[in-house]
Design a protein around this motif. Structure first.
Motif, PDB file in Angstrom:
ATOM      1  N   GLN A  44      33.712  14.284  44.293  1.00 45.68           N
ATOM      2  CA  GLN A  44      32.464  15.031  44.430  1.00 45.68           C
ATOM      3  C   GLN A  44      32.522  16.173  43.418  1.00 45.68           C
ATOM      4  N   PRO A  45      31.395  16.736  43.124  1.00 50.46           N
ATOM      5  CA  PRO A  45      31.426  17.841  42.152  1.00 50.46           C
ATOM      6  C   PRO A  45      32.331  18.969  42.653  1.00 50.46           C
ATOM      7  N   VAL A  46      33.101  19.513  41.761  1.00 51.78           N
ATOM      8  CA  VAL A  46      33.930  20.673  42.106  1.00 51.78           C
ATOM      9  C   VAL A  46      33.436  21.861  41.281  1.00 51.78           C
ATOM     10  N   ILE A  47      33.062  22.891  41.992  1.00 47.56           N
ATOM     11  CA  ILE A  47      32.613  24.107  41.302  1.00 47.56           C
ATOM     12  C   ILE A  47      33.674  25.161  41.556  1.00 47.56           C
ATOM     13  N   SER A  48      34.119  25.795  40.509  1.00 44.33           N
ATOM     14  CA  SER A  48      35.038  26.899  40.806  1.00 44.33           C
ATOM     15  C   SER A  48      34.620  28.147  40.050  1.00 44.33           C
ATOM     16  N   LEU A  49      34.860  29.248  40.738  1.00 43.43           N
ATOM     17  CA  LEU A  49      34.410  30.538  40.227  1.00 43.43           C
ATOM     18  C   LEU A  49      35.642  31.424  40.057  1.00 43.43           C
ATOM     19  N   THR A  50      35.729  32.089  38.915  1.00 39.83           N
ATOM     20  CA  THR A  50      36.854  33.008  38.763  1.00 39.83           C
ATOM     21  C   THR A  50      36.687  34.126  39.762  1.00 39.83           C
ATOM     22  N   TYR A  51      37.735  34.375  40.504  1.00 45.79           N
ATOM     23  CA  TYR A  51      37.676  35.499  41.411  1.00 45.79           C
ATOM     24  C   TYR A  51      38.896  36.364  41.169  1.00 45.79           C
ATOM     25  N   THR A  52      38.696  37.352  40.311  1.00 49.47           N
ATOM     26  CA  THR A  52      39.746  38.307  39.988  1.00 49.47           C
ATOM     27  C   THR A  52      39.111  39.681  40.083  1.00 49.47           C
ATOM     28  N   THR A  53      39.921  40.721  39.913  1.00 53.43           N
ATOM     29  CA  THR A  53      39.359  42.068  39.970  1.00 53.43           C
ATOM     30  C   THR A  53      38.233  42.202  38.957  1.00 53.43           C
ATOM     31  N   ALA A  54      38.488  41.703  37.760  1.00 59.97           N
ATOM     32  CA  ALA A  54      37.496  41.873  36.705  1.00 59.97           C
ATOM     33  C   ALA A  54      36.213  41.134  37.046  1.00 59.97           C
ATOM     34  N   SER A  55      36.338  39.908  37.550  1.00 61.35           N
ATOM     35  CA  SER A  55      35.118  39.168  37.839  1.00 61.35           C
ATOM     36  C   SER A  55      34.414  39.772  39.043  1.00 61.35           C
ATOM     37  N   MET A  56      35.215  40.315  39.961  1.00 63.16           N
ATOM     38  CA  MET A  56      34.620  40.964  41.120  1.00 63.16           C
ATOM     39  C   MET A  56      33.794  42.181  40.678  1.00 63.16           C
ATOM     40  N   LEU A  80      33.500  24.034  46.642  1.00 58.64           N
ATOM     41  CA  LEU A  80      33.472  25.311  45.929  1.00 58.64           C
ATOM     42  C   LEU A  80      34.838  25.973  46.061  1.00 58.64           C
ATOM     43  N   ARG A  81      35.427  26.269  44.928  1.00 58.64           N
ATOM     44  CA  ARG A  81      36.769  26.866  44.955  1.00 58.64           C
ATOM     45  C   ARG A  81      36.813  28.145  44.132  1.00 58.64           C
ATOM     46  N   LEU A  82      37.952  28.815  44.290  1.00 58.29           N
ATOM     47  CA  LEU A  82      38.166  30.020  43.489  1.00 58.29           C
ATOM     48  C   LEU A  82      39.201  29.708  42.422  1.00 58.29           C
ATOM     49  N   SER A  83      39.118  30.433  41.352  1.00 59.85           N
ATOM     50  CA  SER A  83      40.162  30.237  40.344  1.00 59.85           C
ATOM     51  C   SER A  83      40.578  31.578  39.779  1.00 59.85           C
ATOM     52  N   GLY A  84      41.623  31.537  39.014  1.00 60.90           N
ATOM     53  CA  GLY A  84      42.076  32.748  38.350  1.00 60.90           C
ATOM     54  C   GLY A  84      41.326  32.920  37.048  1.00 60.90           C
ATOM     55  N   SER A  85      41.886  33.739  36.191  1.00 60.11           N
ATOM     56  CA  SER A  85      41.155  34.098  34.988  1.00 60.11           C
ATOM     57  C   SER A  85      41.682  33.350  33.776  1.00 60.11           C
ATOM     58  N   LEU A  86      40.748  32.966  32.918  1.00 59.21           N
ATOM     59  CA  LEU A  86      41.146  32.382  31.639  1.00 59.21           C
ATOM     60  C   LEU A  86      41.597  33.481  30.682  1.00 59.21           C
ATOM     61  N   GLY A  87      41.241  34.683  31.023  1.00 60.41           N
ATOM     62  CA  GLY A  87      41.678  35.791  30.189  1.00 60.41           C
ATOM     63  C   GLY A  87      40.575  36.447  29.389  1.00 60.41           C
ATOM     64  N   LEU A  88      39.421  35.855  29.412  1.00 61.09           N
ATOM     65  CA  LEU A  88      38.322  36.458  28.657  1.00 61.09           C
ATOM     66  C   LEU A  88      37.784  37.649  29.431  1.00 61.09           C
ATOM     67  N   GLY A  89      37.855  38.807  28.823  1.00 61.58           N
ATOM     68  CA  GLY A  89      37.564  40.022  29.569  1.00 61.58           C
ATOM     69  C   GLY A  89      36.096  40.271  29.799  1.00 61.58           C
ATOM     70  N   ASN A  90      35.287  40.036  28.793  1.00 60.75           N
ATOM     71  CA  ASN A  90      33.892  40.438  28.983  1.00 60.75           C
ATOM     72  C   ASN A  90      32.939  39.263  29.160  1.00 60.75           C
ATOM     73  N   SER A  91      33.442  38.150  29.702  1.00 59.35           N
ATOM     74  CA  SER A  91      32.557  37.013  29.958  1.00 59.35           C
ATOM     75  C   SER A  91      32.451  36.701  31.439  1.00 59.35           C
ATOM     76  N   GLU A  92      33.050  37.562  32.252  1.00 62.24           N
ATOM     77  CA  GLU A  92      33.072  37.297  33.686  1.00 62.24           C
ATOM     78  C   GLU A  92      31.696  37.520  34.301  1.00 62.24           C
ATOM     79  N   PRO A  93      31.407  36.893  35.435  1.00 66.29           N
ATOM     80  CA  PRO A  93      32.204  35.846  36.080  1.00 66.29           C
ATOM     81  C   PRO A  93      32.039  34.486  35.386  1.00 66.29           C
ATOM     82  N   LEU A  94      33.123  33.753  35.367  1.00 70.05           N
ATOM     83  CA  LEU A  94      33.072  32.405  34.802  1.00 70.05           C
ATOM     84  C   LEU A  94      32.898  31.410  35.938  1.00 70.05           C
ATOM     85  N   MET A  95      32.008  30.422  35.699  1.00 72.10           N
ATOM     86  CA  MET A  95      31.848  29.372  36.691  1.00 72.10           C
ATOM     87  C   MET A  95      32.155  28.042  36.013  1.00 72.10           C
TER      88      MET A  95
END
Lengths: 650, 574, 153
Positions: A44-56, A80-95
């Motif tokens: 099934q489709p998996v959607i994940s959202l970065t959930y880190t301090t920065a994305s928050m 729907l899941r959570l993920s960590g950060s790819l490292g891009l600082g000013n593109s958050e939140p990433l989905m």
């Protein structure tokens, strides 16, 4: 009930897989289950959202809710899941969205209102290009057309991610995902196939050096500890960071907490420690909660505890939340803090490797250093040493920020020129501004200039220029930033963060701050005592800085003078301008600005005169006004309030 | 193991493991220090002892850095001297410029460092830390503006006294030393023993002085000024006046105080005799009744405060006898009232004491008579020296004189009370006589002498095993107190002194920097013992006459009214 | 009172290394540290009050007075500094009349200057309670403060 059974089965499978990590029999027998866990196959489709301090901070909570609402409204069966950060600082939140059979595709800056547009499109097999960041192309999945491969994006293409490999790719709160991506294999390899001495040898051969401070060889430090007779030895992971402008450790712990647990576990084994502490900044709430979860999961899976996987090795990892003190980056201060005392450093010797926590031999390493350990165990020291330079092996992680197009978490091989980090990875300076300097290593680091862009990043080269790899903060500044103001900011930080114990650091930093403050402020009376004081300060600034460096008790004080000494060296002209011409070329030192009224543009609206706090503007309505310089304090209120651009700043 | 190190191009022999500073001691090389405290672990805070070690990037602190074989050390290279100078200049840049008005003018370690490092110009200046002067307490003034954060007071208060009133607060350039919750000293658990004053290198902690009030009283014709001094003052004053440490100054003090203008000068030794008589009587009585044993001495007001706040449950054990000081206070006022036509308000009674806590004690409500304090003002040994200088008395040139009658006794076993164990020794003699009716053949009890912190002695009297203990400093009593709470103590008498070694090392004594000085004071006390007129106080004709004239017998109804006191629990933040 | 006792129960071992975690829990529960808390913890761990006060004043995050209803946190990390967070600090101080670590007399606002919030790509960053603001300008500071004041009224 059914669910529980599958959970239990899953756990048993993973444990079996770990026990069998070398033969991989279990893995091949359960290929399908593992593929699903690895998200190689999704039903099934998996959607994940970065959930880190920065994305928050960027609003990920709202985006998460928006996705939930979307799925519910349209009755879409997706996970729907959570993920960590790819490292891009000013593109958050990433989905990220993964449709069955397709690659994972990532969208940047997904504000809540964009969610339905993006998801509508994706579910209709269409990628809205204005929002897309890229996709993770691999051989298993069908790629999307016209969507760039993330690893080929300029931000990622020249990075070398040994440590950050899984960051942003796995759910940080799932030990299962960590294990199926190869996690904890190296820990088992270490405790089964190597003696502690052998691990120390591996680390020494790899050339790994402490990432936090001046690059002391990690292997040597460990051997010193292992060879100290003791009732108990301790491993302490310094995850305090608390350096303004360095967010790498926090982001790693938020994105892949199990990798740190594994690194700590191997390292503890290597030094013969059965108790390890992770000293984390209490303010890192997300990281704290994820590490807590990770430790609990690791215990549940038998990775921590008694007689781990029948190796005879016992390990307990305890999380200690710091209460906020930069100086606790210094190992003896950190140890004092762990012991429930003020985080004040003590003289070395005795070194912690002989007398550390509770008087027992202790190794203190920071997060990044330890994260290299599983990599070395995995690939061997020879392989590891191929990355980096002769003296500085491996990679270095930076928090790239400041006046830069793409900020974020960056892992590069040692030896890469600064230029590539700033321009290729970071994308250079925005708004066509000119680069003025690069702040390397935080408040106790140095400031390098444009001329140093071709410097290869390693311990020695950076130190030679007066910088320090230190925390890994890399802040880029442009022509709109005043060097003195920046150094003053650092001194302000350090004078508060000094532990206050030794005189040169406690009293010296505040004087250095005041000297800078004097230079960057308008004196009350240019002829009088304040001028004399200003010049005396200037004359003694360098001497003072040298004495502080020479005599301070710990690294904080010794390095506190770095920003001053490096800038006096590289930006001398800017100092001289401030001192002699009383001018700030960046226009930041407000009090040094002088304002004039262009009589041709002034309409005599009187607004500036009304707003001037010192009554320095004279003139009658509908006639051009005039600024009495003797009264002007350079606050700039007139400049900001003039609607006609008639006030000119010089 | 001996190793060779190179210091200033000369080879020196050093013991492996010792610090550079220890290796250089006695080698003719002086290295400045500020935070160093004898017998305490080095903290490495002041950085003044830094030296250059070849091969080291930074200067290293001699106080904590161990010597190693390869070392080439330079103790006074230009780099080192510049660094030390700059460090002192940094301190000065945050220090008030009021040396001439400072309590420690001429005795200040910071002043001396600035002088020795030849600081002659103000190269650094800046904003000074904002601080509040704490005048709240009767004995100690705390002026944080003069604090150099050497932590010596913190360490002595924590490690020796285990009172831990003072500690660092805050961080960075706003670090300060203060009591818990930032309270002023008088509202803290400070016991005013003054050991912090003794170790403070500057004027940050100093005596609360009542010299002005004393002078005014002396100047008034219509006021009878009476002064008495504690035995321990007599053996320490010499140091403060540049004379031989340990010299007995009683006669000279008598003369000097007369010259200054006191109407009556008494030797406090007499009060100590009465104290011993009362204490022995109370002890004998309580041993007899088996009542609240052991009896714990209460002559040390700092200890009394600590007992009231930390061990309120043990207060019944405290001897109810007033301290010698306060005994003197109550006797002198009563005697003066009877022997002259002056009223209560016309007598000004001054005590000279080795201890700031005596100032606190003198202000206790229990130490008043009809609302007026028995002692009107207290000065420390240091202040006595100051007063002597102020009145231009040249102690080298004057002749000794006797104290005024009837309290002129100076040679007595009571003087032993100045040093830890001495109270035990004096009391034992009298107690022995009380119980057996005989005098001890060998009255010298060597187990109660010497420099140890804890002294124990057991003695058989009339088939009874009696156990005695003497403990100081306060840090060393905790265990015994816990044992008492658990009723595991077999002692009959416990002498507690807040300061290490007793009153001879009191917080009001002349500043010293080595335990050697304290030993010389102790020696002086013990040497006097040989020449004593009264080794057995109970035989002293003056004491006998005093009791028959005024109080009937020791621990009797009259005596208890005048010479005994009470204690009550205190609620302070510990 | 009870809540302190409950927290202490969670630390059955009387060890000084528990001091910071205990104080953190108490502060979490009560919002700040009281004299009573210092007394209780001292009794429990056999530590003088001065040691506890000394420790608590050393670290940034222990407080001895309550926060305001709206707790403003301003990031003063280097990246935010480069993006002029210094001006914001002055602005907030000017608007509220309180410095870092203080609470307004009406108990409405408190200010905490944080060394880095970890969102260096979005500076300057500030937060009011749990709401974050990125790329904040001086004018916005004024609006944000006014917004909460109005909410309160």
């Amino acid at each position: 009930m059914v669910e529980q059974t599958t959970q239990q089965q899953l756990k048993d499978l993973l444990i079996a897989m770990l026990s069998d990590y070398s033969d991989r029999q279990v893995e091949s027998n359960n290929r399908e289950a593992i593929e699903r866990l690895r998200r190689d196959k999704v039903d099934q489709p998996v959607i994940s959202l970065t959930y880190t301090t920065a994305s928050m901070i960027a609003g990920a909570d709202l985006t998460y809710q928006a996705i939930l609402d979307y799925l519910e409204e349209r009755e879409i069966d997706a996970s729907l899941r959570l993920s960590g950060s790819l490292g891009l600082g000013n593109s958050e939140p990433l989905m990220e969205v993964q449709l069955p059979g397709k690659t994972r595709v990532t969208f940047s800056r997904v504000e809540p209102e964009k969610v339905s547009d993006i998801l509508d499109a994706v579910f209709n097999n269409f990628i809205p290009e204005e929002h897309v960041l890229g996709q993770h192309i691999n051989e298993l999945h069908e790629p999307w057309e016209h969507v760039p491969n993330i690893s080929e994006l300029p931000f990622f293409s020249i990075q070398k991610r040994l440590i950050l490999q899984n960051s942003g790719m796995i759910d940080p709160e799932s030990i299962a995902e960590y294990i199926v991506h190869g996690g904890y294999r190296n820990f088992l390899k270490a405790i089964r196939n190597y003696t502690p001495e052998e691990i120390c040898d591996l680390i020494e051969e790899s050339g790994l050096r402490g990432r936090g401070g001046e690059g002391y060889p990690t292997g040597r430090k460990w051997k010193n500890t292992l060879s100290s007779p003791a009732e108990q030895r301790y491993l302490v992971c310094n995850a305090g960071e608390s350096d303004p402008g360095a967010f790498m450790e926090r982001m790693i712990m938020e994105s892949n907490p199990h990798s740190l647990i594994e690194a700590v576990a191997i390292s503890a084994y290597a030094i013969g420690a059965e108790k390890a502490y992770i000293f984390i900044e209490g303010e890192y709430e997300v990281a704290v909660s994820r590490l807590k979860k990770a430790i609990a999961q690791a215990k549940e899976y038998g990775i921590l505890g008694h007689d781990i996987y029948e190796s005879g090795f016992n390990l307990n990892i305890q999380l200690h939340q710091g209460a906020g003190a930069y100086v606790c980056g210094e190992e003896t201060a950190l140890i004092a803090s762990l012991e429930g005392k003020r985080g004040m450093p003590r003289p070395k010797p005795p070194y912690p490797s002989r007398k550390g926590f509770m008087g027992q031999p202790t190794v203190v390493n920071n997060v990044e250093t330890l994260l290299n350990v599983p990599v070395i165990v995995d690939h061997g020291p020879g392989w590891y040493h191929q990355t980096g330079t002769e003296k500085s092996a491996g990679t270095k992680i930076f928090s790239l920020s400041g006046k830069i197009d793409r900020s974020g978490l960056v892992e590069i091989p040692m030896g890469m020129p600064l230029r590539e980090v700033v321009y290729k990875i970071g994308g250079g300076i925005p708004d066509n501004k000119e680069l003025k300097g690069i702040l390397v290593g935080g408040p106790a680091g140095g400031i390098l200039t444009y001329d140093h862009l071709d410097t290869r990043i390693d311990y020695e080269e950076i130190a030679e220029l007066g910088g320090a790899l230190g925390s890994g903060g890399l802040v880029v500044i442009d022509e709109e930033t005043c060097i003195l103001d920046t150094v003053k900011y650092y001194m302000h930080f350090l004078k508060q963060e000094s532990c206050g114990k030794c005189i040169p650091c406690r009293e010296g930093i505040r004087r250095m701050y005041e000297i800078l403050d004097n230079i960057t402020q308008k004196p009350g009376d240019e002829q009088g005592a304040s001028t004399l004081q200003r010049f005396k300060g200037v004359i003694n600034l360098e001497k003072l800085a040298h004495v502080i460096r020479d005599t301070s008790l710990c690294g904080l004080g010794r390095r506190a003078a770095n920003p001053i000494l490096s800038t006096i060296h590289w930006f001398r002209d800017e100092y001289e301008e401030h001192i002699f011409e009383r001018k700030c070329r960046a226009g930041v030192c407000q009090e040094l600005r002088t304002f004039y009224i262009d009589v041709d543009l002034c309409t005599g609206c009187t607004i500036c005169a009304q707003k001037c706090p010192t009554g320095a503007i004279v003139g009658s309505a509908k006639h051009a006004h005039f600024i009495v310089q003797e009264k002007c304090i350079g606050c700039g209120i007139c400049y900001e309030s003039c609607k006609f651009g008639a006030i000119i700043s010089k | 193991m001996q190793i060779d190190i190179e210091v200033n191009n000369q080879t020196l022999s050093a013991r492996k493991g010792e610090t550079i500073l220890e290796a250089l001691a006695g080698e003719g090389i002086q290295i400045p220090t500020l935070c160093r405290l004898e017998d305490f672990t080095p903290t490495g805070a002041c950085r003044l002892c830094v030296v250059e070690v070849e091969g080291r990037d930074h200067l290293v602190p001699a106080c904590s850095y161990p010597v190693e074989e390869w070392m080439k050390i330079r103790t006074h290279s230009p780099r080192v001297i510049e660094a030390r100078k700059m460090i002192v200049e940094l301190l000065l840049s945050n220090h008030p410029d009021d040396c001439l008005y400072c309590e420690r003018n001429g005795h200040c370690e910071l002043q001396r460092l600035a002088e020795e490092l030849n600081i002659r110009e103000r190269r650094l200046s800046g904003r000074k830390s904002r601080t509040n002067l704490d005048l709240s307490s009767p004995g100690i003034v705390y002026d944080p503006s003069k604090c150099v954060l050497c932590s010596r007071c913190v360490r002595i208060c924590e490690e020796n006294q285990q009172v831990s009133t003072l500690d660092f607060t805050g961080r960075g350039n706003t670090t300060a030393v203060s009591a818990a919750m930032g309270k002023d000293l008088n509202f803290s658990n400070c016991i005013q023993c003054g050991q912090c004053i003794m170790v403070c290198p500057t004027g940050a902690l100093h005596d609360k002085s009542y010299l002005d009030a004393i002078q005014q009283a002396v100047n008034r014709e219509d006021m009878t000024t009476v002064v008495h001094y504690a035995p321990s003052v007599a053996v320490s004053l010499a140091e403060e006046l540049g004379m031989k440490p340990g010299k007995d100054m009683s006669g000279l003090i008598n003369r000097a105080l007369k010259k200054i203008g006191f109407d009556k000068v008494y030797d406090g030794t007499f009060a100590s005799e009465i104290y011993v008589m009362e204490e022995a009587a109370e002890l004998a009585d309580r041993i007899d009744k088996g009542d609240a044993l052991p009896v714990i001495s209460s002559s040390c007001p700092a200890w009394v405060k600590e007992a009231e706040q930390k061990y309120p449950d043990l207060l019944p054990h405290l001897s109810t006898v007033k301290s010698p000081e306060q005994i003197a206070g109550s006797i002198i006022k009563r005697y003066c009232l009877e022997s002259s036509d002056r009223g209560q308000n016309d007598i000004f009674s001054v005590a000279i004491s080795p201890c700031p806590a005596k100032k606190f004690e003198a202000q206790r409500q229990e130490m008043t008579h009809q609302g007026i304090s028995d002692i009107d003002a207290v000065m420390t040994t240091r202040e006595l020296a100051r007063l002597i200088k102020l009145y231009g008395v040249d102690m080298h040139a004057i002749e000794p004189a006797a104290a005024d009658q009837p309290f002129n006794k100076d040679r007595s076993a009571a003087r032993l009370t100045a040093s830890l164990g001495g109270t035990n020794e004096a009391i034992l003699r009298t107690l022995y006589y009380k119980i057996t009716g005989k005098d001890l053949k060998n009255p010298r009890i060597s187990k109660m002498r010497g420099a140890r912190n804890t002294k124990y002695f057991s003695f058989q009297m009339e088939n009874q095993d009696l156990n005695f203990a003497a403990l100081s400093p306060l840090g060393d009593i905790r265990e015994l107190m816990e044992d008492m709470r658990n009723e595991q103590v077999t002692h009959h008498y416990v002498e507690v002194m807040a300061c290490k070694g007793g009153c001879i090392n009191g917080g009001g004594q002349p500043f010293h920097h080595s335990s050697q000085t304290v030993r010389s004071r102790m020696k002086a006390i013990h040497n006097q013992e040989d020449k004593m007129d009264t080794r057995f106080i109970h035989h002293s004709p003056e004491v006998k006459r005093f009791y028959s004239d005024y109080l009937d017998h020791p621990n009797g109804e009259e005596a208890r009214k005048l010479l005994h006191t009470r204690f009550s629990a205190r609620d302070v933040l510990l | 009172m009870d809540s302190i006792a409950k927290i202490l129960e969670r630390y059955p071992f009387v060890e000084r290394e528990n001091l910071i975690p205990i104080l953190q829990e108490i502060q979490q529960e009560q919002g700040y540290l009281t004299e009573e808390a210092v007394r209780e913890v001292g009794r429990y761990l056999n530590l003088p009050a001065s040691k506890i006060y000394s420790l608590a004043t050393f670290y940034n995050r222990f407080r001895f007075h309550p926060l305001g209803s709206y707790h403003i946190r301003l990031c003063r990390g280097t990246s935010c500094q480069v993006h002029q967070s210094g001006k914001l600090e002055k602005k907030i101080i000017g608007e509220l009349g309180i410095e870092d670590g203080q609470t307004t007399t009406d108990g409405l606002y408190s200010l905490e200057v944080v060394s880095c919030m970890g969102a260096c790509g979005m500076g300057p960053v500030m937060a009011v309670n749990n709401r974050y603001y990125t790329g904040v300008t001086e004018d916005q500071v004024e609006e944000i403060i006014a917004y909460y004041r109005e909410t309160e009224e």
